[in-house]
Design a protein around this motif. Structure first.
Motif, PDB file in Angstrom:
ATOM      1  N   SER A 112       0.966  -1.383  -0.225  1.00 27.05           N
ATOM      2  CA  SER A 112       0.075  -0.491   0.026  1.00 27.05           C
ATOM      3  C   SER A 112       0.989   1.205  -0.039  1.00 27.05           C
ATOM      4  O   SER A 112       2.377   1.105   0.125  1.00 27.05           O
ATOM      5  CB  SER A 112      -0.242  -0.101   1.235  1.00 27.05           C
ATOM      6  N   SER A 113       0.465   2.585  -0.496  1.00 26.70           N
ATOM      7  CA  SER A 113       1.440   3.453  -1.207  1.00 26.70           C
ATOM      8  C   SER A 113       0.475   4.292  -0.745  1.00 26.70           C
ATOM      9  O   SER A 113      -0.842   4.586  -0.787  1.00 26.70           O
ATOM     10  CB  SER A 113       1.825   4.001  -2.309  1.00 26.70           C
ATOM     11  N   LYS A 114       0.484   6.240  -0.228  1.00 25.59           N
ATOM     12  CA  LYS A 114       0.014   7.225  -0.133  1.00 25.59           C
ATOM     13  C   LYS A 114       0.357   8.425  -0.629  1.00 25.59           C
ATOM     14  O   LYS A 114       2.057   8.065  -0.572  1.00 25.59           O
ATOM     15  CB  LYS A 114       0.366   7.545   1.709  1.00 25.59           C
ATOM     16  N   ASN A 115       0.288   9.002  -1.519  1.00 20.94           N
ATOM     17  CA  ASN A 115       1.005  10.200  -1.714  1.00 20.94           C
ATOM     18  C   ASN A 115       1.601   9.922  -3.129  1.00 20.94           C
ATOM     19  O   ASN A 115       3.671  10.272  -3.310  1.00 20.94           O
ATOM     20  CB  ASN A 115       1.365  11.487  -0.837  1.00 20.94           C
ATOM     21  N   GLY A 116       2.012   8.695  -3.787  1.00 17.48           N
ATOM     22  CA  GLY A 116       2.819   8.757  -4.820  1.00 17.48           C
ATOM     23  C   GLY A 116       2.663   9.363  -6.424  1.00 17.48           C
ATOM     24  O   GLY A 116       1.885   9.909  -6.524  1.00 17.48           O
ATOM     25  N   LEU A 117       3.565   9.128  -6.725  1.00 16.18           N
ATOM     26  CA  LEU A 117       4.389   9.159  -8.458  1.00 16.18           C
ATOM     27  C   LEU A 117       4.553   7.959  -8.765  1.00 16.18           C
ATOM     28  O   LEU A 117       6.606   7.810  -8.469  1.00 16.18           O
ATOM     29  CB  LEU A 117       4.733  10.830  -8.205  1.00 16.18           C
ATOM     30  N   ILE A 118       4.244   8.046  -9.885  1.00 10.75           N
ATOM     31  CA  ILE A 118       5.239   7.516 -11.614  1.00 10.75           C
ATOM     32  C   ILE A 118       5.117   8.557 -12.689  1.00 10.75           C
ATOM     33  O   ILE A 118       3.879   8.924 -13.145  1.00 10.75           O
ATOM     34  CB  ILE A 118       5.063   5.796 -11.697  1.00 10.75           C
ATOM     35  N   ASN A 119       6.303   8.637 -12.730  1.00 13.44           N
ATOM     36  CA  ASN A 119       6.037   9.282 -14.300  1.00 13.44           C
ATOM     37  C   ASN A 119       7.045   8.827 -15.025  1.00 13.44           C
ATOM     38  O   ASN A 119       8.300   8.725 -15.291  1.00 13.44           O
ATOM     39  CB  ASN A 119       6.878  11.421 -13.678  1.00 13.44           C
ATOM     40  N   ILE A 120       6.210   8.550 -16.541  1.00 15.01           N
ATOM     41  CA  ILE A 120       6.721   7.865 -17.050  1.00 15.01           C
ATOM     42  C   ILE A 120       7.299   8.224 -18.608  1.00 15.01           C
ATOM     43  O   ILE A 120       5.994   9.221 -18.761  1.00 15.01           O
ATOM     44  CB  ILE A 120       5.634   6.424 -18.031  1.00 15.01           C
ATOM     45  N   ILE A 121       8.718   8.639 -19.292  1.00 11.22           N
ATOM     46  CA  ILE A 121       8.498   9.284 -20.134  1.00 11.22           C
ATOM     47  C   ILE A 121       9.240   9.109 -21.198  1.00 11.22           C
ATOM     48  O   ILE A 121       9.899   8.528 -21.376  1.00 11.22           O
ATOM     49  CB  ILE A 121       9.611   9.974 -20.144  1.00 11.22           C
ATOM     50  N   PHE A 122       9.313   8.816 -22.500  1.00  6.72           N
ATOM     51  CA  PHE A 122      10.148   8.724 -23.907  1.00  6.72           C
ATOM     52  C   PHE A 122      10.293   9.441 -23.904  1.00  6.72           C
ATOM     53  O   PHE A 122       9.593  10.130 -24.788  1.00  6.72           O
ATOM     54  CB  PHE A 122       8.849   7.738 -24.367  1.00  6.72           C
ATOM     55  N   ASN A 123      11.519   9.381 -24.606  1.00  6.05           N
ATOM     56  CA  ASN A 123      12.149  10.519 -25.405  1.00  6.05           C
ATOM     57  C   ASN A 123      12.118  10.367 -26.987  1.00  6.05           C
ATOM     58  O   ASN A 123      11.430   9.834 -26.798  1.00  6.05           O
ATOM     59  CB  ASN A 123      13.673  10.727 -24.734  1.00  6.05           C
ATOM     60  N   LYS A 124      12.490  11.685 -27.496  1.00  7.03           N
ATOM     61  CA  LYS A 124      12.427  11.660 -28.964  1.00  7.03           C
ATOM     62  C   LYS A 124      13.633  10.814 -30.001  1.00  7.03           C
ATOM     63  O   LYS A 124      12.880  10.139 -30.978  1.00  7.03           O
ATOM     64  CB  LYS A 124      13.287  12.811 -29.646  1.00  7.03           C
ATOM     65  N   GLU A 125      13.497   9.731 -28.897  1.00  2.00           N
ATOM     66  CA  GLU A 125      14.757   8.317 -29.779  1.00  2.00           C
ATOM     67  C   GLU A 125      13.742   7.529 -29.191  1.00  2.00           C
ATOM     68  O   GLU A 125      13.512   5.738 -29.850  1.00  2.00           O
ATOM     69  CB  GLU A 125      16.267   8.780 -29.621  1.00  2.00           C
ATOM     70  N   GLY A 126      12.621   7.557 -28.754  1.00  2.00           N
ATOM     71  CA  GLY A 126      11.930   6.376 -28.454  1.00  2.00           C
ATOM     72  C   GLY A 126      12.370   5.101 -26.973  1.00  2.00           C
ATOM     73  O   GLY A 126      11.619   4.037 -26.466  1.00  2.00           O
ATOM     74  N   ILE A 127      13.421   5.784 -26.634  1.00  3.54           N
ATOM     75  CA  ILE A 127      13.992   5.085 -24.902  1.00  3.54           C
ATOM     76  C   ILE A 127      12.931   5.944 -23.481  1.00  3.54           C
ATOM     77  O   ILE A 127      12.692   6.862 -23.691  1.00  3.54           O
ATOM     78  CB  ILE A 127      15.209   5.990 -24.589  1.00  3.54           C
ATOM     79  N   GLY A 128      12.527   4.900 -23.236  1.00  2.00           N
ATOM     80  CA  GLY A 128      11.864   5.200 -21.914  1.00  2.00           C
ATOM     81  C   GLY A 128      12.843   5.105 -20.514  1.00  2.00           C
ATOM     82  O   GLY A 128      13.907   4.530 -20.289  1.00  2.00           O
ATOM     83  N   ASN A 129      12.644   6.035 -19.147  1.00  2.00           N
ATOM     84  CA  ASN A 129      12.827   6.448 -18.224  1.00  2.00           C
ATOM     85  C   ASN A 129      12.900   5.161 -17.695  1.00  2.00           C
ATOM     86  O   ASN A 129      13.814   5.136 -16.566  1.00  2.00           O
ATOM     87  CB  ASN A 129      12.508   7.463 -18.320  1.00  2.00           C
ATOM     88  N   PHE A 130      11.946   4.069 -17.732  1.00  2.00           N
ATOM     89  CA  PHE A 130      11.206   3.270 -16.609  1.00  2.00           C
ATOM     90  C   PHE A 130      12.557   1.619 -16.548  1.00  2.00           C
ATOM     91  O   PHE A 130      12.334   0.930 -16.055  1.00  2.00           O
ATOM     92  CB  PHE A 130      10.386   2.856 -16.898  1.00  2.00           C
ATOM     93  N   ASP A 131      13.430   2.000 -17.608  1.00  2.00           N
ATOM     94  CA  ASP A 131      14.698   0.541 -17.951  1.00  2.00           C
ATOM     95  C   ASP A 131      15.603   1.637 -16.884  1.00  2.00           C
ATOM     96  O   ASP A 131      16.139   1.660 -17.723  1.00  2.00           O
ATOM     97  CB  ASP A 131      14.577   0.161 -19.350  1.00  2.00           C
ATOM     98  N   ILE A 132      15.283   0.701 -15.846  1.00  2.00           N
ATOM     99  CA  ILE A 132      16.063   1.252 -14.303  1.00  2.00           C
ATOM    100  C   ILE A 132      16.992  -0.244 -14.413  1.00  2.00           C
ATOM    101  O   ILE A 132      17.621  -0.101 -13.804  1.00  2.00           O
ATOM    102  CB  ILE A 132      15.509   2.058 -14.110  1.00  2.00           C
ATOM    103  N   ALA A 133      16.549  -1.347 -14.917  1.00  2.00           N
ATOM    104  CA  ALA A 133      16.496  -2.552 -14.303  1.00  2.00           C
ATOM    105  C   ALA A 133      18.317  -3.021 -14.543  1.00  2.00           C
ATOM    106  O   ALA A 133      18.607  -2.745 -15.425  1.00  2.00           O
ATOM    107  CB  ALA A 133      15.669  -3.964 -14.401  1.00  2.00           C
TER     108      ALA A 133
END
Length: 853
Positions: A112-133
């Motif tokens: 469970s969580s409170k006051n959360g944020l997930i911010n997904i961004i794809f840049n102009k090259e099509g790369i996503g900021n969520f690929d952090i594994a």
């Protein structure tokens, strides 16, 4: 025996209670270590959290780990962007998980969580900021256990925000105020997930807004196949505002994107469905509304959502010959026809198009029709639309319980067609924007929350192929009336691309009261109503040439005002503004800016023969700069440069920030010293000048002011055959320090000096230099302190005149004695004669030096 058992039970209970409190402290370091280890072995990002606590009571009999202020910040190429943030993240697990070793998995059963944020961004090259594994091949296949493992059975998020941005397509979507919960056994590969969700959705593409805080909710049972990444809608019920929709079908994650096969429809065809689609702020309860006709929404989305494709879709929104009437309201909305389709037949995003084939309704005898098409939605949207009809705005509140502080009134008429593309709007390429027709409103009355009303008696817009002409705009508010004509150059850029609203206008008015254009609103519900000046809108970029017979500003009445105002970047530039006031004329050039929190101004003023008494009485600013009202009467020519802050309420100068300079010339003036404590004090201390006879005509002065202090540069005043030089400083606090230098003829310095002057010949008197007399004026304007050096100057003059008389007598006596000796002495004996004359001079000088007994 019972007492003994009870005693033992109490002791055991207390020990368990103490242990429940103590265990979290014993395992705190171990928990932090496991969380840190899990993060370090899992992600390539900057992760931080403020604390991690353990509670055995929060989800008893389960244990709960609470992570506070968790944030995950991206590294390059998204350096500095927040990917995930939570004020609080809670992980629920079995208590026995706490006793696992440092390298053993900790199985998570609930999140469970409170006051959360997930911010997904794809840049102009099509790369996503969520690929952090982290991709660590050395650990693949080793069977090494992870510190955290997921065996979730339920989860919940409270006040969550999800942001999605695609910089290539310029699509932005925000799901705000998300409250979501789900329960299901994720330890199974196939499960049913029971979810409940509420959120507010906003979406834009480029600068075009498609949704803004649209309220949505979804209660659904999702059949989940973890192996196939397939999610099937089973029992479900969704709402958009209060419009209910049912879903059927599935979506599936595939290597190239997401595969959709969804159908949706309204469960009923009642026209109440349409009323539910209206945002809550603009509608009332639809329970007892009498309706006829139908309203339906139906459609499907089928196909692949990938980098290059979208699902094929067909959404139909329809109503035919419908009507509604609210109870206790006298009028009905009838003959409602809605025929709208959103279609994509190819799976190519740019092939999506919107057809509003017809929108029509009537209230009483007023009929309104509209139709429109939008194509090429992804690249360069092509828009064609037409509006035609009449609307009596007053009938809105009689037919629909719209929540307005004050009822609307007025007649709106429209007959407009338009065709344009968004690229031409973006570039202001007016040749490719085709408009035709007109729109007018008459008898419109608007009342703001403070009760201020504006009545637009008539307004007319004429749509031409490349621009919009404001042919007429006549309005009144309070004591003010305005009539405006002009041209709007960028109406569509303003409406659709958030560009500046550009235009050039001409305004005439019989009277404008500036206070009528100040907004008044309570700062807090319990506070009294306060005035606050309007901020200059940032979207305005226009010019206004204006004429007004009368302008009421604060306590001033300005007549025959004219000039040009240019509005840009939240500032107004005044150019050649002129007004008649105080018996003369004032010209203004400069700027007023509301760009910053505190409004600022920078002005150049020109005063032409204004009445001194009125000017320095009614302008608070000039009272502080030069407090001469009531002392000097006549006219003033002046130039003044001013800058500083404006009071946010009245938009008047804040004198504490005032700075600038003034150059002035007095014309046809007279002086009244009895009205000034300073001049009265000077008269008492300087007897040789009659201030009533002081001539100030054509006197020029220059002064500067800053930080509440005025510096007067030296200037001269002529008084009969005397010159007076004045300079010094004073403050807005009324304290002063002035110097007066009088260039005084000797005859004005008292009876002793005049007695000696009488003994001099006119030629000798003419040779005398004027005597400098100095005076200082300190203290305050109400309690001045005047000091002079008249006494020392007079003493010095008398001594000088006495010496001159002595030398004259001695020289005359010696000359007479020399003539007498020469007559009785043999010719040529000059040495003896000079000796006798010098002895005689010494004797005479000795007699003048001898003290009188």
């Amino acid at each position: 025996m019972v007492k003994k058992i009870l005693k033992i039970s109490v002791i055991v209970f207390l020990l368990l209670l103490v242990a429940a409190f103590a265990i979290p402290y014993f395992f705190k370091d171990q928990i932090k270590a496991k969380i840190t280890q899990s993060i370090n072995e899992s992600v390539d990002a900057n992760v931080a959290f403020s604390n991690a606590d353990l509670s055995l009571f929060k989800s008893f009999p389960k244990a709960t780990i609470s992570i506070k202020k968790l944030s995950i910040i991206n590294k390059a190429p998204f350096a500095g962007d927040t990917l995930v943030a939570f004020d609080e993240l809670n992980l629920k697990m079995s208590v026995m998980e706490l006793f696992n070793g440092a390298n053993e998995a900790m199985n998570i059963e609930g999140v469970s969580s409170k006051n959360g944020l997930i911010n997904i961004i794809f840049n102009k090259e099509g790369i996503g900021n969520f690929d952090i594994a982290l991709k660590n091949k050395e650990q693949e296949g080793t069977g090494k256990s992870k510190p955290l493992a997921l065996k979730i059975k339920n989860y919940e998020v409270e006040n969550f925000k999800f942001k999605f941005t695609n910089e290539a397509t310029k699509i932005k979507m925000v799901l705000d105020s998300i409250n979501h919960s789900g329960s299901g056994d994720f330890t199974n590969n196939i499960l049913d997930l029971d979810t409940k969700t509420t959120a507010k959705v906003s979406m834009s593409m480029g600068k075009m807004n498609y949704m803004s805080n649209l309220a949505v909710s979804l209660d659904a049972v999702l059949g989940i196949d973890m192996d196939k990444s397939k999610y099937t809608f089973k029992e479900n019920k969704a709402k958009i505002n209060e419009l209910t929709l049912e879903f059927d079908g599935f979506l599936q994650m595939v290597p190239t994107g997401q595969q959709y096969d969804l159908k949706f429809k309204t469960p009923t065809s009642s026209f109440k469905n349409f009323l539910g689609l209206i945002p809550a702020a603009y509608r009332s309860s639809a329970e007892n509304v009498k309706t006829s006709g139908d309203f339906t929404v139906a459609g499907f989305a089928k196909g692949l959502l990938s980098d290059t494709t979208v699902p094929k879709l067909n959404i139909a929104i329809a109503s035919n010959n419908a009507s509604f009437q609210y109870p206790n309201l006298p009028k009905a909305v009838k003959n409602i026809v809605i025929d709208t389709k959103i279609i994509n037949e190819t799976g190519v995003m740019n092939d999506t198009y919107v057809n509003l084939d017809k929108l029509s309704f009537s209230i009483d005898r007023d009929i309104f029709n509209a139709k429109a098409t939008v194509k090429n939605v992804a690249t360069n949207a092509l828009v064609a639309a037409s509006l035609k009809g009449t609307i009596n705005l007053g009938n809105f509140s009689k037919a629909y319980p719209i929540k307005l502080d004050k009822p609307l009134s007025g007649i709106l008429k429209a007959d407009v067609t338009t065709k344009f593309d968004m690229a031409s709007v973006e570039k202001s390429d007016y040749q490719k924007i085709n408009n035709a027709g007109s729109m007018s409103i008459t008898g419109f009355k608007y009342v703001d929350e403070s009760g201020k009303a504006m009545t637009i008696s008539s307004a007319m817009l004429q749509f031409n192929p490349s621009r919009v002409n404001l042919q007429e705009f006549k309005a009144t508010t309070g004591k003010s009336d305005i009539s405006v004509t002009g041209v709007l150059d960028n109406l569509y850029g303003f409406l659709f691309r958030k560009q500046e609203l550009k235009g050039n206008f001409n305004m005439v008015s019989n009277q404008i009261a500036v206070a009528d254009f100040m907004s008044t609103a309570p700062a807090k519900p319990e506070a009294k109503t306060t005035s606050k000046a309007m901020k200059i809108p940032s979207f305005l970029n226009c010019s206004l040439t204006a004429k007004a017979n009368t302008v009421l500003y604060d306590n001033l009445i300005l007549k025959y005002c004219s000039g040009k105002l240019m509005v840009k970047d939240q500032a107004v530039t005044l150019e050649n503004v002129k007004t008649s006031i105080f018996g003369g004329q004032i010209g203004m050039n400069g700027t007023v800016s509301t760009r910053e929190k505190t409004p600022k101004y920078n002005m150049h003023l020109g005063f032409d023969k204004v009445d001194i008494t009125q000017t320095f009485t009614q302008l608070e600013m000039l009272k502080k700069i030069a407090p001469i009202a009531g002392v000097i009467t006549g006219k003033l020519n002046s130039t003044i440069n001013l800058s500083g802050n404006l009071n946010d309420k009245e938009m008047t100068p804040d004198l504490n920030t005032l700075s600038g300079d003034l150059l002035g010339q007095l014309v046809g003036t007279s002086i009244n010293p009895s009205n000034s404590s300073i001049l009265s004090s000077i008269s008492q201390n300087v007897k040789f000048i009659d201030l009533k006879k002081l001539n100030l005509n054509d006197v020029k002065m220059a002064l500067a002011f800053k930080d509440g202090k005025v510096t007067v540069k030296p200037f001269d005043i002529k008084y009969q055959d005397m010159k007076v030089t004045v300079d010094g400083t004073h403050g807005f606090d009324q304290l002063m320090n002035y110097n007066l230098k009088f260039d005084v003829p000797a005859k004005y310095l008292g009876s002793d000096a005049n007695a000696l002057l009488a003994k001099l010949s006119p030629s000798d008197v003419a040779k005398l230099d004027n005597i400098p007399v100095n005076a200082t004026v300190t203290g305050s304007f109400s309690k001045p302190k005047v000091s002079t050096d008249i006494k020392s100057a007079t003493t010095s003059l008398v001594t000088s005149l006495a010496k001159q008389q002595k030398e004259k007598i001695v020289n005359k006596g010696a000359s007479t004695l020399e003539d007498l000796i020469n007559k009785n002495t043999k010719s040529g004996d000059t040495t003896k004669t000079k000796k006798i004359v010098n002895q005689a001079k010494d004797l005479l000088n000795g007699l003048f030096k001898k003290k009188t007994p």
